[in-house]
Write an enzyme that holds these catalytic residues in place. Sequence first.
Site, PDB file in Angstrom:
ATOM      1  N   ASN A  18       0.874  -1.183   0.000  1.00  0.00           N
ATOM      2  CA  ASN A  18       0.000   0.000   0.000  1.00  0.00           C
ATOM      3  C   ASN A  18       0.905   1.225   0.000  1.00  0.00           C
ATOM      4  O   ASN A  18       1.493   1.560   1.022  1.00  0.00           O
ATOM      5  CB  ASN A  18      -0.893  -0.052   1.253  1.00  0.00           C
ATOM      6  CG  ASN A  18      -1.682   1.225   1.464  1.00  0.00           C
ATOM      7  OD1 ASN A  18      -1.767   2.072   0.569  1.00  0.00           O
ATOM      8  ND2 ASN A  18      -2.256   1.374   2.646  1.00  0.00           N
ATOM      9  N   TRP A  19       1.006   1.868  -1.146  1.00  0.00           N
ATOM     10  CA  TRP A  19       1.952   2.983  -1.272  1.00  0.00           C
ATOM     11  C   TRP A  19       1.421   4.285  -0.667  1.00  0.00           C
ATOM     12  O   TRP A  19       2.126   5.264  -0.613  1.00  0.00           O
ATOM     13  CB  TRP A  19       2.333   3.195  -2.748  1.00  0.00           C
ATOM     14  CG  TRP A  19       3.141   2.068  -3.323  1.00  0.00           C
ATOM     15  CD1 TRP A  19       3.610   0.966  -2.657  1.00  0.00           C
ATOM     16  CD2 TRP A  19       3.589   1.946  -4.677  1.00  0.00           C
ATOM     17  NE1 TRP A  19       4.316   0.167  -3.512  1.00  0.00           N
ATOM     18  CE2 TRP A  19       4.326   0.731  -4.766  1.00  0.00           C
ATOM     19  CE3 TRP A  19       3.441   2.722  -5.830  1.00  0.00           C
ATOM     20  CZ2 TRP A  19       4.910   0.306  -5.957  1.00  0.00           C
ATOM     21  CZ3 TRP A  19       4.016   2.291  -7.019  1.00  0.00           C
ATOM     22  CH2 TRP A  19       4.740   1.104  -7.082  1.00  0.00           C
ATOM     23  N   LYS A  20       0.159   4.276  -0.266  1.00  0.00           N
ATOM     24  CA  LYS A  20      -0.472   5.475   0.325  1.00  0.00           C
ATOM     25  C   LYS A  20      -0.227   6.691  -0.580  1.00  0.00           C
ATOM     26  O   LYS A  20      -0.196   6.543  -1.791  1.00  0.00           O
ATOM     27  CB  LYS A  20       0.046   5.678   1.746  1.00  0.00           C
ATOM     28  CG  LYS A  20      -0.118   4.397   2.584  1.00  0.00           C
ATOM     29  CD  LYS A  20       0.074   4.609   4.042  1.00  0.00           C
ATOM     30  CE  LYS A  20      -0.136   3.279   4.773  1.00  0.00           C
ATOM     31  NZ  LYS A  20      -0.021   3.397   6.214  1.00  0.00           N
ATOM     32  N   HIS A 109      -9.595   1.469   4.896  1.00  0.00           N
ATOM     33  CA  HIS A 109      -8.320   1.618   5.611  1.00  0.00           C
ATOM     34  C   HIS A 109      -8.517   2.546   6.810  1.00  0.00           C
ATOM     35  O   HIS A 109      -9.272   3.506   6.736  1.00  0.00           O
ATOM     36  CB  HIS A 109      -7.248   2.169   4.667  1.00  0.00           C
ATOM     37  CG  HIS A 109      -5.879   2.096   5.264  1.00  0.00           C
ATOM     38  ND1 HIS A 109      -5.430   3.015   6.172  1.00  0.00           N
ATOM     39  CD2 HIS A 109      -4.890   1.178   5.115  1.00  0.00           C
ATOM     40  CE1 HIS A 109      -4.200   2.677   6.552  1.00  0.00           C
ATOM     41  NE2 HIS A 109      -3.851   1.570   5.921  1.00  0.00           N
ATOM     42  N   GLU A 111      -6.785   4.838   8.037  1.00  0.00           N
ATOM     43  CA  GLU A 111      -6.496   6.268   7.814  1.00  0.00           C
ATOM     44  C   GLU A 111      -7.720   6.960   7.217  1.00  0.00           C
ATOM     45  O   GLU A 111      -8.006   8.116   7.522  1.00  0.00           O
ATOM     46  CB  GLU A 111      -5.260   6.408   6.909  1.00  0.00           C
ATOM     47  CG  GLU A 111      -3.988   6.090   7.680  1.00  0.00           C
ATOM     48  CD  GLU A 111      -2.848   5.552   6.832  1.00  0.00           C
ATOM     49  OE1 GLU A 111      -2.918   5.634   5.591  1.00  0.00           O
ATOM     50  OE2 GLU A 111      -1.881   5.025   7.435  1.00  0.00           O
ATOM     51  N   GLU A 181      -5.588  -4.771  10.618  1.00  0.00           N
ATOM     52  CA  GLU A 181      -4.551  -3.768  10.837  1.00  0.00           C
ATOM     53  C   GLU A 181      -4.812  -3.027  12.146  1.00  0.00           C
ATOM     54  O   GLU A 181      -5.605  -2.075  12.170  1.00  0.00           O
ATOM     55  CB  GLU A 181      -4.542  -2.758   9.681  1.00  0.00           C
ATOM     56  CG  GLU A 181      -4.232  -3.371   8.338  1.00  0.00           C
ATOM     57  CD  GLU A 181      -3.593  -2.363   7.407  1.00  0.00           C
ATOM     58  OE1 GLU A 181      -2.524  -2.664   6.880  1.00  0.00           O
ATOM     59  OE2 GLU A 181      -4.141  -1.262   7.235  1.00  0.00           O
ATOM     60  N   GLY A 187       2.465   2.272  10.757  1.00  0.00           N
ATOM     61  CA  GLY A 187       3.443   3.344  10.604  1.00  0.00           C
ATOM     62  C   GLY A 187       4.179   3.689  11.885  1.00  0.00           C
ATOM     63  O   GLY A 187       4.823   4.737  11.981  1.00  0.00           O
ATOM     64  N   SER A 227       3.351  -2.195  10.277  1.00  0.00           N
ATOM     65  CA  SER A 227       4.802  -2.287  10.489  1.00  0.00           C
ATOM     66  C   SER A 227       5.389  -3.641  10.082  1.00  0.00           C
ATOM     67  O   SER A 227       6.283  -4.162  10.751  1.00  0.00           O
ATOM     68  CB  SER A 227       5.153  -1.946  11.949  1.00  0.00           C
ATOM     69  OG  SER A 227       4.767  -0.618  12.246  1.00  0.00           O
ATOM     70  N   GLY A 248       2.735  -1.151   4.291  1.00  0.00           N
ATOM     71  CA  GLY A 248       2.769   0.270   3.949  1.00  0.00           C
ATOM     72  C   GLY A 248       4.192   0.725   3.679  1.00  0.00           C
ATOM     73  O   GLY A 248       4.757   0.454   2.613  1.00  0.00           O
ATOM     74  N   GLY A 249       4.795   1.392   4.667  1.00  0.00           N
ATOM     75  CA  GLY A 249       6.114   2.015   4.508  1.00  0.00           C
ATOM     76  C   GLY A 249       7.148   1.132   3.821  1.00  0.00           C
ATOM     77  O   GLY A 249       7.847   1.583   2.899  1.00  0.00           O
TER      78      GLY A 249
HETATM   79  P1  PGA Z   1       2.769   0.287   7.648  1.00  0.00           P
HETATM   80  O1  PGA Z   1       1.295   0.518   7.037  1.00  0.00           O
HETATM   81  O2  PGA Z   1       3.287  -0.996   7.061  1.00  0.00           O
HETATM   82  O3  PGA Z   1       3.562   1.498   7.208  1.00  0.00           O
HETATM   83  O4  PGA Z   1       2.632   0.200   9.120  1.00  0.00           O
HETATM   84  C1  PGA Z   1       0.398  -0.549   6.841  1.00  0.00           C
HETATM   85  C2  PGA Z   1      -0.887  -0.041   6.229  1.00  0.00           C
HETATM   86  O5  PGA Z   1      -1.361   1.019   6.626  1.00  0.00           O
HETATM   87  O6  PGA Z   1      -1.460  -0.686   5.325  1.00  0.00           O
END
Ligand code: PGA
Length: 266
Positions: A18-20, A109, A111, A181, A187, A227, A248-249
């Site tokens: 997930n590149w956000k 998600h 966020e 999640e 993050g 993470s 994500g990251g």
């Molecule tokens: P993260 O994000 O790996 O940076 O913790 C995961 C996500 O939000 O899908």
Amino acid sequence: MADVSAGQNTRKPIIAGNWKMHLTHVEAIRAVEELLDRLRPADYGRSEVVVCPPFTALRSVQMVLASHEDAGVALGAQDVHWESAGAWTGEVSAPMLARLGVVYVIVGHSERRQHLGETDETVSRKVAAVLAAGMTPIVCVGEALEERESGRTEERVSEQVHRGLGSFSPAELSRCVLAYEPIWAIGTGRNASPEDADATIGSIRQALARLAGDETAGTMRIQYGGSVKSGNIGALMAMPEIDGALVGGASLDPVEFARIVRYQAP
Ligand code: PGA
């Protein structure tokens, strides 16, 4: 307790990046080319691999994937609107994504739930739109830190499953992927322990079994996200209930993401 682990061996792991809101379309082209350079057919045979760029990079990434004959990476989007067309300035519909070759769409998600007004009701409508367009939703659920600390994790994720997915038939549910999640792990560099993630994913599967029956729930894939890195993916994937990762990251670096895809048991 219902036996919903029967499908474990038939659940192919799914590892999604997930590149956000990162990477311009130019940077995204470079990133996906580098990723493809590192992955081999055996990697795609073992797990399904997905990248979810921002909307502006979908077309560029799709063209790179289409031009590599043996590329087994599927294209995903990070969100969608529930209507198929209309006066919704700034929004993107499921048929538009499907036409671009998008296969997976992240829905709900945390966020978006926290900052952008996503509710279980909009999640439900978006899942319906994604399924109607022939794509697969990756439906995210997860608890906040205070919910975990007050012992309400299972109650919270079951409630999200029931409210977001309660209106779908077993056949429709069987076409969904879920992602657990925990919000406090996203993050933050602080991942859930493999045992905790496995237990919560087990309770999500029980919630799905109440909606879809044991057999269907036993075949549905549930990812862990929060993470995930090359250093912890092996231990997470060794757990019986965890069917992949939403990353994500660490997915922004193609070298690291390729290491995650090629995880080894600890
Ligand atoms: P993260 O994000 O790996 O940076 O913790 C995961 C996500 O939000 O899908």
